[in-house]
Structures are given as structure tokens and as C-alpha cells.
Design an enzyme around this catalytic site. Sequence first.
Site, short mmCIF file in Angstrom:
data_model
loop_
_atom_site.label_atom_id
_atom_site.label_comp_id
_atom_site.label_asym_id
_atom_site.label_seq_id
_atom_site.Cartn_x
_atom_site.Cartn_y
_atom_site.Cartn_z
N ASP A 50 75.96 -60.38 47.05
CA ASP A 50 75.63 -61.06 48.25
C ASP A 50 76.59 -62.20 48.44
O ASP A 50 76.34 -63.17 47.68
CB ASP A 50 73.97 -61.49 48.03
CG ASP A 50 73.50 -62.45 49.30
OD1 ASP A 50 74.70 -62.22 50.51
OD2 ASP A 50 72.44 -62.81 49.55
N GLU A 69 100.05 -77.65 34.28
CA GLU A 69 99.60 -78.40 32.68
C GLU A 69 98.37 -79.17 33.43
O GLU A 69 98.64 -80.30 33.63
CB GLU A 69 100.75 -79.33 32.58
CG GLU A 69 101.88 -78.72 32.25
CD GLU A 69 103.06 -79.70 32.16
OE1 GLU A 69 104.26 -79.34 31.37
OE2 GLU A 69 103.14 -80.81 32.85
N GLU A 89 95.32 -81.61 32.95
CA GLU A 89 94.88 -82.69 32.04
C GLU A 89 93.27 -82.68 32.15
O GLU A 89 92.87 -82.19 33.07
CB GLU A 89 95.69 -84.03 32.17
CG GLU A 89 97.01 -83.94 31.97
CD GLU A 89 97.68 -85.16 32.57
OE1 GLU A 89 98.76 -85.71 31.88
OE2 GLU A 89 97.31 -85.75 33.63
N GLU A 99 96.09 -87.09 25.47
CA GLU A 99 97.31 -87.66 26.66
C GLU A 99 96.96 -89.35 26.56
O GLU A 99 96.25 -89.86 25.59
CB GLU A 99 96.60 -87.19 27.87
CG GLU A 99 97.48 -85.86 28.58
CD GLU A 99 98.88 -86.68 28.85
OE1 GLU A 99 99.11 -87.72 28.80
OE2 GLU A 99 99.84 -85.80 28.79
N GLU A 134 95.71 -82.60 26.78
CA GLU A 134 96.36 -81.76 27.58
C GLU A 134 96.50 -80.33 26.62
O GLU A 134 96.81 -80.63 25.34
CB GLU A 134 97.60 -82.03 28.01
CG GLU A 134 98.23 -81.00 28.87
CD GLU A 134 99.57 -81.52 29.41
OE1 GLU A 134 100.83 -80.87 29.24
OE2 GLU A 134 99.68 -82.90 29.95
N HIS A 160 100.53 -80.74 36.74
CA HIS A 160 101.89 -80.57 37.21
C HIS A 160 102.09 -79.07 37.17
O HIS A 160 101.70 -78.45 36.14
CB HIS A 160 102.84 -81.26 35.99
CG HIS A 160 102.57 -82.70 35.67
ND1 HIS A 160 102.70 -83.38 34.68
CD2 HIS A 160 101.89 -83.64 36.79
CE1 HIS A 160 102.58 -84.67 34.85
NE2 HIS A 160 101.99 -84.79 36.16
N GLU A 168 109.09 -78.55 38.82
CA GLU A 168 107.65 -79.19 38.43
C GLU A 168 107.29 -79.92 39.47
O GLU A 168 107.66 -80.91 39.92
CB GLU A 168 107.78 -79.91 37.08
CG GLU A 168 106.57 -80.70 36.72
CD GLU A 168 106.69 -81.74 35.60
OE1 GLU A 168 105.70 -82.19 35.03
OE2 GLU A 168 108.02 -82.02 35.35
N ARG A 174 104.51 -82.46 40.66
CA ARG A 174 103.78 -83.13 40.02
C ARG A 174 102.40 -83.60 40.64
O ARG A 174 101.48 -84.33 39.98
CB ARG A 174 104.52 -84.33 39.55
CG ARG A 174 105.59 -83.88 38.59
CD ARG A 174 106.48 -85.03 38.20
NE ARG A 174 105.73 -86.04 37.52
CZ ARG A 174 105.48 -86.08 36.06
NH1 ARG A 174 105.97 -85.10 35.31
NH2 ARG A 174 104.84 -87.03 35.41
#
Length: 471
Positions: free
Chosen positions: A53, A132, A134, A215, A223, A272, A360, A362
Amino acid sequence: MAMSANDVMKMIKEKEVKFVDLRFTDTRGKEQHVSVPVKFFTMDKFESGHFFDGSSIAGWKSIEASDMLLMPDPDSARMDPFTDEPVLNLSCDCVEPSDGKGYDRDPRTIAKRAEAYLKSSGLGDTAYFGPEPEFFVFDSVTWNVDMSGCFCKIKSEEAPWSSGEEYEGGNMGHRAPVKGGYFPVPPIDTLQDIRNAMVLALEQQGVECEVHHHEVGAMGQNEIGTKYNSLVKRADWMQILKYTVWNVAHSYGKTATFMPKPVVGDNGSGMHCHQSVWKDGKNLFQGNGYSGLSDFALYYIGGIIKHAKALNAITNPGTNSYKRLVPGFEAPINLAYSSRNRSAACRIPLVTNPIARRVEVRFPDPTANPYLAFAAMLMAGLDGVQNKIHPGDPIDKNMYDLPPAQAKKVQQVCSSLDMALECLNRDREFLTKGGVFSDDMLDAYCALKHEELTRFRMTTHPVEFEMYYSS
């Protein structure tokens, strides 16, 4: 080698599977599931799908047209490491029974359409993503919001604020200071074993892990670095990673969160996103320009920067996201690119082999729906390539040391969800190209987010008592 439906049926026999768990992701990015006892899981499920559903899923179908089909992807098959009985998990697409097509608002279907659009554009054939995310691991968290008031309280034996607590067996005193959580060895890093367990569970489920560490956030920020993969596959892995992090933490009697800013005054959690576009086995980002980039890569960055404020509504989808994206700190709020500057929205990582050249991005955070976020960033980048949007000169100086006249010229990401939703409403054509996102889906997404905004706006915040109670 990709797994076929036959391979999955063999795996079910070999592993003596008792239940098959069908998983899909809702608009907000939350994974949902339904379990089928193995005797009712036949080849027909791969061919005809499993009915459910769709009207009860936030932002999805209305009650009068609620029947939906889950179509399992055999290549996503993995054993669940957290169940007592042997359970096989499968990621699914949501399909409209009326026409057999992927449901317009299904995030995984949208991500597949983005991959198909890349191929049909002739620009490339594969988009690789390497997020990446965290996250924080706390001992416990409590909160309450009602008419009598509200509070939230985090408990973390690892946190600097716990130095005066009395613990059974004593307070051992080894703690990182605020913003000092980056890399100290145990006993300051108390989460080594938990991260080890998370990585082993991820590897069991086919998610390749390259690194893990504590981190900057002293009160349990972590991380796990996982390998890049193609867009849809990598979004599947992101959902597996979240499921694994939550459940391993839970098994240790702790609680994990991907919330971007759970702690005031220490680092927030970002996601990132490394990305590149390939064609015929060649990385199209590789070139002789700035930091080894091609014109293709620079135009891609130009597209990300041009559409960043609209992207924020998808890559930073909560009111809490904007408690992280605040000027004057390390947050990547500046709409510029650089090979060195971590406060730039786009960073060019140093690579030992030019084949790994990538950008990358960020500013995203891990509350983003990975299917929608990766698809939206790809569409923004491709729009930059198609329209040759050059991002201008890189900014390699510390952004916060720029002369005021120069600093003023650097645009910044949105400062609130409200602002991001307005930007998405004004700038969405790059997303609807090739029918990847539809206006109907984006309207439904914005409506969901406006509900969150209204609730947030109407709730009195404890800091307002501090600021206004005696006014």
C-alpha cells in the site's frame, strides 16, 4: 559479476534463509521494509513484484490509487547481520501496476532515470559517487516537546562535559577537548571496537570499506570511508551503511545519529560527496587544467555552483542542516572551488593517480536522501557541461581572510530550509530535463518539507527564553 534472480534463489537455499526482506526508500530518505516468509518467495517476485500500500508512505500516493509493486533488484542481495533467523535483504524499485513503469516519486527510480539520462545525453556512461557520511555515537539521548515546554539532553561518557560525572567504577578522565576528537588513540577514542564491528558488518553485506576513524566532534563523532561506486549502487550502499551504523551502535547499548548538528558548539556532521563522470572506461574529469582537471570537470563544477542553492533543498533537507552551514566556521558555505580550501563548496582532492581525478562537493549532509541527492548533483553538473558554465577562478586563500570587497563577491549556500525551498521552486528545470525529476514529485517533496518548517516555526525554542523572557 552482477547477481541474477537464479543466483538469489540459490543463495536462499544455501544460506537456509527463513525470510526475505524487501526494502525501499521513502521521499525523506528513510528506508522501509516488508518481510516475506521464504516459502512465499518464488521467482514470481522478481518477475511480477510484491504488492503493498503506497498511500501510507509520506509524500506518496493518495488513498484511491494506493496499490504499488516492489520489484526486487537481485544484485542487491545480502544477508542481514542483525537478525536471529537467517534473513536475506533486497533493495527494491517501486513500480506503478497500471503501466509497469517506475513510480514517478520513488527515489530509487529517479536515481535510475538520472543514470539513463547521462547515457542518453551522450556525455558519459557512468557517474561514480563516493560519499563520506559522518555520524555521532552517544550513550543515550532524551528529548520532549509538549505544551509545558521542551528539552533535549545528550549523554556521552566520551564528551568533554562528562569530566565531572561520577561513574560506577570511577571516571577515567581520558577525554578529547571540544573540537579535539580528530585521531587520538584509545582510551580517548572509546569507539574503536564499535567502528571495527560496523566495518566488518558492512563488508559482510558487500559494502567495501577503505578507512574508519574518530572525527573532530569530541563527544563521539565518527566516519567510515567506503569505496566509490556507480550512482544507484552507491545510494543503496548508503542505506546499508545507515542501517548498519544504527544497529551496531544499538547492539553495544549506544545510539547513533546522522543528524547534521546534534551538538551546539562542536563540529556538525557532513556528507562530502566525491564524484566523477566516465565514458568508455575513461575518466572525463582528467585533464590539463587547474589541479589536473578537464574543461568537462570545470563546467560540471560550474553547474554545481550555479544550482547549489536549489540543490540545498535536497542535499541539506532539514531545518537542522542549516545549523551546520553557518559562516565563520569550517563549514563549506562558499560557492567556489579550490584544491586546498575546505570552506569551498567544491574541493579538488589530491590524487596519486590522475585516473582518480574527481570533485568533492562538501555542502551535503547525511540526512539527505542519497538517491535524490546524487541524482540532483549529477543533473546540476551535466547542466553545467551542456551549457559550458565556467565556475570562474579558484579561491585558494583562506576564505575568511579575503579582503571584504573580494569576500562579498563570493556567493554562499542557503542559510535556511525556507530559502532553499524557494530556490528549488525558482530553479528546477535542470532537474526535470529528460523527465528525471517531475514537477509533481518536486511539488510533493516541497510540501513535505513545508510541513517540517511549519512545525519548527510554531515550536518555542529554549534559547528564546534566554534571549526574550525578561524583555
